[in-house]
Design a protein around this motif. Structure first.
Motif, PDB file in Angstrom:
ATOM      1  N   UNK A   3       9.928   4.396  -1.620  1.00  0.00           N
ATOM      2  CA  UNK A   3       8.927   4.258  -2.680  1.00  0.00           C
ATOM      3  C   UNK A   3       8.607   2.776  -2.834  1.00  0.00           C
ATOM      4  N   UNK A   4       7.500   2.486  -3.492  1.00  0.00           N
ATOM      5  CA  UNK A   4       7.154   1.081  -3.708  1.00  0.00           C
ATOM      6  C   UNK A   4       8.181   0.395  -4.602  1.00  0.00           C
ATOM      7  N   UNK A   5       8.771   1.123  -5.517  1.00  0.00           N
ATOM      8  CA  UNK A   5       9.825   0.540  -6.355  1.00  0.00           C
ATOM      9  C   UNK A   5      11.035   0.178  -5.504  1.00  0.00           C
ATOM     10  N   UNK A   6      11.363   1.011  -4.520  1.00  0.00           N
ATOM     11  CA  UNK A   6      12.482   0.706  -3.633  1.00  0.00           C
ATOM     12  C   UNK A   6      12.155  -0.485  -2.735  1.00  0.00           C
ATOM     13  N   UNK A   7      10.900  -0.577  -2.293  1.00  0.00           N
ATOM     14  CA  UNK A   7      10.485  -1.735  -1.501  1.00  0.00           C
ATOM     15  C   UNK A   7      10.673  -3.011  -2.305  1.00  0.00           C
ATOM     16  N   UNK A   8      10.229  -2.995  -3.542  1.00  0.00           N
ATOM     17  CA  UNK A   8      10.345  -4.198  -4.369  1.00  0.00           C
ATOM     18  C   UNK A   8      11.805  -4.553  -4.631  1.00  0.00           C
ATOM     19  N   UNK A  44       1.283   7.214  -3.819  1.00  0.00           N
ATOM     20  CA  UNK A  44       1.610   8.638  -3.940  1.00  0.00           C
ATOM     21  C   UNK A  44       2.812   9.031  -3.097  1.00  0.00           C
ATOM     22  N   UNK A  45       2.884   8.511  -1.882  1.00  0.00           N
ATOM     23  CA  UNK A  45       3.851   9.010  -0.905  1.00  0.00           C
ATOM     24  C   UNK A  45       4.879   7.988  -0.435  1.00  0.00           C
ATOM     25  N   UNK A  46       4.778   6.743  -0.873  1.00  0.00           N
ATOM     26  CA  UNK A  46       5.672   5.721  -0.370  1.00  0.00           C
ATOM     27  C   UNK A  46       5.233   5.231   1.000  1.00  0.00           C
ATOM     28  N   UNK A  47       6.090   4.456   1.648  1.00  0.00           N
ATOM     29  CA  UNK A  47       5.763   3.899   2.964  1.00  0.00           C
ATOM     30  C   UNK A  47       6.914   4.168   3.929  1.00  0.00           C
ATOM     31  N   UNK A  48       6.557   4.342   5.201  1.00  0.00           N
ATOM     32  CA  UNK A  48       7.556   4.551   6.239  1.00  0.00           C
ATOM     33  C   UNK A  48       8.027   3.202   6.763  1.00  0.00           C
TER      34      UNK A  48
END
Length: 340
Positions: free
Chosen positions: A10-15, A320-324
């Motif tokens: 998720x974008x939160x996990x990326x950050x 919506x879906x996060x990133x790979x």
């Protein structure tokens, strides 16, 4: 080529991952917040070469001692519409964040204002510096010079950096129009990504060891000699950015690499200029209608799209879906995130 395995973040996990890597490398809380936001926005909007894959380069700049992880930039008003910054050997994005409110106020007061900054590092998309100004109703233009690796048309050795530029303007009823691009045919990190993923570039973007234009990313990385976009036209743009960036701000010229070489860094302490224009002070009350008309003439015109709008589709998908993210890159970043 065997496809590498990936994991969805998720974008939160990326950050969170970006923040952990930056802090572990020596960045303070405030500065790591700014850069972690930019890394996350790059994963969200693209190009992702400026996202998580940039973190090892950020980390190296701090662990090597080349960049200041606790920079406290200074901003001084030196003319009615001019701010001058010293980034305290930290990242430019931190300095421009500190100057943003005053720059906006000066542009609204004078119609146009500029911020120049020296003693700064920059890795990432310049659009994250122009987009907030467009969101405030201003037109913005940003340039910064970088490490020499672009060969002037007809030349045999690099003179210019990839020397990126960015433009943004407000759009009535929608997100601002925002684009950024390098003065090189392809950004360095896109070449590094192609090499890591094991595929050629779609068009010749640099010179191989024999001096020939090449699509082989490994050959181009060996010479560090990139081609300008548009041949002599792109080289002229790179020259302009060297003037507006390094010369105007008092930053290091792209060819002056001696200090960064001793640290093994992938950037120099260049110079940056950010110009903000208030369209309401330029006498055309129909400015917004003009932008709407220009965009309307592009949209639906075959496969054309408004410059930079590709990011909006990517943004919606990532939110919506996060990133790979490749598991190989994740393993590297998780290792970097461990406290020393």
């Amino acid at each position: 080529m065997t496809a590498s395995s990936t994991k969805t973040l998720s974008l939160a996990e990326v950050r969170g991952l970006a923040k952990s890597v930056l802090v572990a490398a020596g960045m303070d809380a405030a500065g790591s917040d700014v850069i972690a936001d930019i890394v996350t926005a790059s994963e969200r909007d693209g190009p992702r070469s400026h996202g998580l894959r940039m973190l090892p380069v950020y980390a190296q700049s701090f662990t090597s001692g080349y960049a200041n992880g606790a920079a406290a930039p200074s901003v001084e008003k030196i003319a009615p519409g001019v701010l001058r910054g010293d980034a305290d050997n930290g990242y430019y994005q931190i300095a421009v964040a500190a100057a943003r409110d005053e720059l906006i106020a000066l542009a609204r007061e004078n119609g146009i204002a500029a911020f120049t900054c020296s003693n700064c590092h920059h890795l990432g998309g310049l659009r994250f510096d122009t987009e907030p100004l467009a969101e405030a109703g201003l037109v913005a233009l940003a340039v910064i010079n970088s490490l020499s690796m672009v060969v002037p048309q007809g030349g045999v050795k690099p003179v210019f950096g990839t020397n990126p530029m960015s433009f943004a303007c407000p759009r009535e009823g929608g997100e601002p129009v925002v684009w950024d691009q390098a003065a090189s045919m392809v950004a360095l990190m896109d070449i590094r990504m192609a090499a890591a993923e094991g595929h050629d570039l779609p068009r010749p973007a640099g010179l191989d060891p024999e001096g020939n234009a090449s699509t082989d990313p490994n050959a181009i990385l060996e010479t560090r000699s990139l081609l300008p976009f548009g041949e002599h036209k792109g080289a002229a743009i790179a020259f302009m950015i060297e003037v507006l960036g390094a010369a105007l701000a008092g930053g290091t010229l792209s060819v002056d690499n001696q200090e960064r070489e001793s640290f093994g860094a992938l950037n120099i302490k260049g110079g940056a200029t950010l110009i903000a224009i208030d369209p309401s002070r330029f006498g055309n009350a129909a400015f917004g209608a003009y932008i709407t008309r220009i965009c309307a003439e592009i949209e639906g015109n075959g496969a054309a799209r408004v410059p930079g709008d590709g990011r909006l589709k990517k943004r919606a998908s990532a939110e919506a879906d996060g990133v790979e993210v490749s598991t190989e890159l994740l393993a590297q970043l998780n290792q970097l995130a461990q406290p020393a």
